[in-house]
Design an enzyme around this catalytic site. Structure first.
Site, PDB file in Angstrom:
ATOM      1  CE  LYS A  76      -3.416   2.465   2.378  1.00 30.59           C
ATOM      2  NZ  LYS A  76      -4.468   2.594   3.622  1.00 30.59           N
TER       3      LYS A  76
ATOM      4  CE  LYS B  91      -5.998   2.005  -0.606  1.00 31.71           C
ATOM      5  NZ  LYS B  91      -6.409   2.161   0.973  1.00 31.71           N
TER       6      LYS B  91
HETATM    7  C1  PBG Z   1      -7.419   3.343   5.318  1.00 27.19           C
HETATM    8  C2  PBG Z   1      -7.806   3.206   4.157  1.00 27.19           C
HETATM    9  C3  PBG Z   1      -7.708   4.223   3.054  1.00 27.19           C
HETATM   10  C4  PBG Z   1      -8.050   3.489   1.809  1.00 27.19           C
HETATM   11  C5  PBG Z   1      -8.453   2.490   2.090  1.00 27.19           C
HETATM   12  N1  PBG Z   1      -8.154   2.223   3.617  1.00 27.19           N
HETATM   13  C6  PBG Z   1      -7.166   5.595   3.253  1.00 27.19           C
HETATM   14  C7  PBG Z   1      -5.736   6.090   3.414  1.00 27.19           C
HETATM   15  O1  PBG Z   1      -4.995   5.249   3.568  1.00 27.19           O
HETATM   16  O2  PBG Z   1      -5.497   7.251   3.811  1.00 27.19           O
HETATM   17  C8  PBG Z   1      -8.185   4.483   0.504  1.00 27.19           C
HETATM   18  C9  PBG Z   1      -9.240   4.126  -0.454  1.00 27.19           C
HETATM   19  C10 PBG Z   1      -9.419   4.898  -1.402  1.00 27.19           C
HETATM   20  O3  PBG Z   1      -8.895   6.020  -1.670  1.00 27.19           O
HETATM   21  O4  PBG Z   1     -10.418   4.664  -2.263  1.00 27.19           O
HETATM   22  N2  PBG Z   1      -6.083   3.445   5.858  1.00 27.19           N
END
Ligand code: PBG
Length: 324
Positions: A194, A247
């Protein structure tokens, strides 16, 4: 000499194009991320993500029925609590909003796989994904919060938990916590690679989860790295992940391909809020054929190597794919 091969022969009509197509999207590939909040009986439109809603539990149930009718088989829930505190206590409260949503969905008995996003940032007053000491996100103190959150979601009815926090060691900790609670059947889809991405902007507005100070680059990955993604994936597999995710998706297709090549586990990719908003805003401005654009995006992510596609376009895409 005119060329022996004329590639256009295989593009001559829809029948032959369907016959030779290498990547087939299917509604079963899709996971629909949804938001549920307390306080209201209404579905509140999310302005940063046109077409998406912060649901109440009753409207969530209706939207899930609609998703099932469209052919979607999996949903991923994000909770938005009324009350945030430094410990993010609503993330693991037995009567927290996401726990109540899982209970209500289970009671409904829809043929849906229920997934829970496990993270602290929607629940903490400081907006970080774990335990904050001063201006530091303490990794090991965060693990306990994440384990409690995963176990409480599973006890409420989640079939799978998806940790998105990027703390070190959380997959092993969550697996042990689930097993100790007798939840051996609950799977873990790790947000393994991520990235610290600008493409989460619309989500943070939707979930009210922007960090109150600093940013997430002390725990989420540097967009410039690829070897590090493979390290993260290998570590999460060693700790017991059942599936691994990359992601965002669209700006990281090379990472999806690289991950696909080093593991036998199912690979997922998250077509995130900013990628969604880009398509929606282009379509709204008349700059792109919306349906073609959406299916092209999803197809490119699958072609890169992801078999599981998390997308806010899941319901519409499933409908289109069923129509053929
Ligand atoms: C929680 C989380 C996030 C997303 C999914 N889980 C936000 C982040 O890390 O700031 C992003 C999902 C999206 O942008 O569609 N940590």
């Amino acid at each position: 000499m005119f060329p022996t091969h004329r590639p256009r022969r295989l593009r001559a009509n829809p029948m032959i194009r369907d016959l030779v197509r290498e990547t087939q999207l299917h509604p079963h590939d899709l996971v629909f991320p949804m938001f549920v909040q307390e306080q209201t009986d209404q579905a509140v439109p999310i302005l940063s993500m046109p077409g998406q809603f912060r649901h109440s539990i009753p409207t969530l149930l209706r939207a899930c029925e609609e998703a099932v009718e469209a052919g979607v088989r999996s949903v991923l829930l994000f909770g938005i609590p009324n009350h945030k505190d430094p410990q993010g206590s609503q993330a693991y409260a037995p009567d927290g909003v996401v726990q109540r949503a899982f209970q209500a969905l289970k009671a409904e008995g829809l043929p849906l796989l229920l997934m829970g996003d496990v993270c602290m940032c929607e629940y903490t007053s400081h907006g970080h994904c774990g335990h904050v000491d001063g201006h530091c996100v303490d990794n090991d103190k965060s693990l306990d919060m994440l384990v409690k959150t995963a176990v409480s979601q599973a006890q409420a009815g989640a079939d799978l938990v998806a940790p998105s926090d990027m703390m070190d060691g959380r997959i092993g900790a969550i697996r042990s916590g689930l097993d100790a609670a007798g939840l051996h059947e609950v799977a873990i889809m790790s947000y393994a690679a991520k990235y610290s991405s600008a493409f989460y902007g619309p989500f943070r507005e939707a979930a009210g989860s922007a960090p109150g100070f600093g940013d997430r680059s002390g725990y989420q990955m540097d967009p410039a790295n690829v070897a590090e993604a493979l390290k993260e994936v290998r570590m999460d597999i060693a700790e017991g992940a059942d599936m691994v995710m990359v992601k965002p998706a669209l700006a990281y297709l090379d990472i999806i391909r690289a991950v696909r090549e080093i593991t036998d586990l199912p690979v997922a990719a998250y077509n995130v809020s900013g990628e969604y908003a880009m398509v929606e805003l282009m379509a709204r401005e008349g700059l792109m054929d919306r349906r073609r654009g959406i299916l092209e995006v999803l197809s490119s992510i699958k072609r890169a190597g992801a078999g599981i596609l998390l997308t806010y376009h899941a319901v519409e895409a499933a409908r289109w794919l069923r129509e053929g």
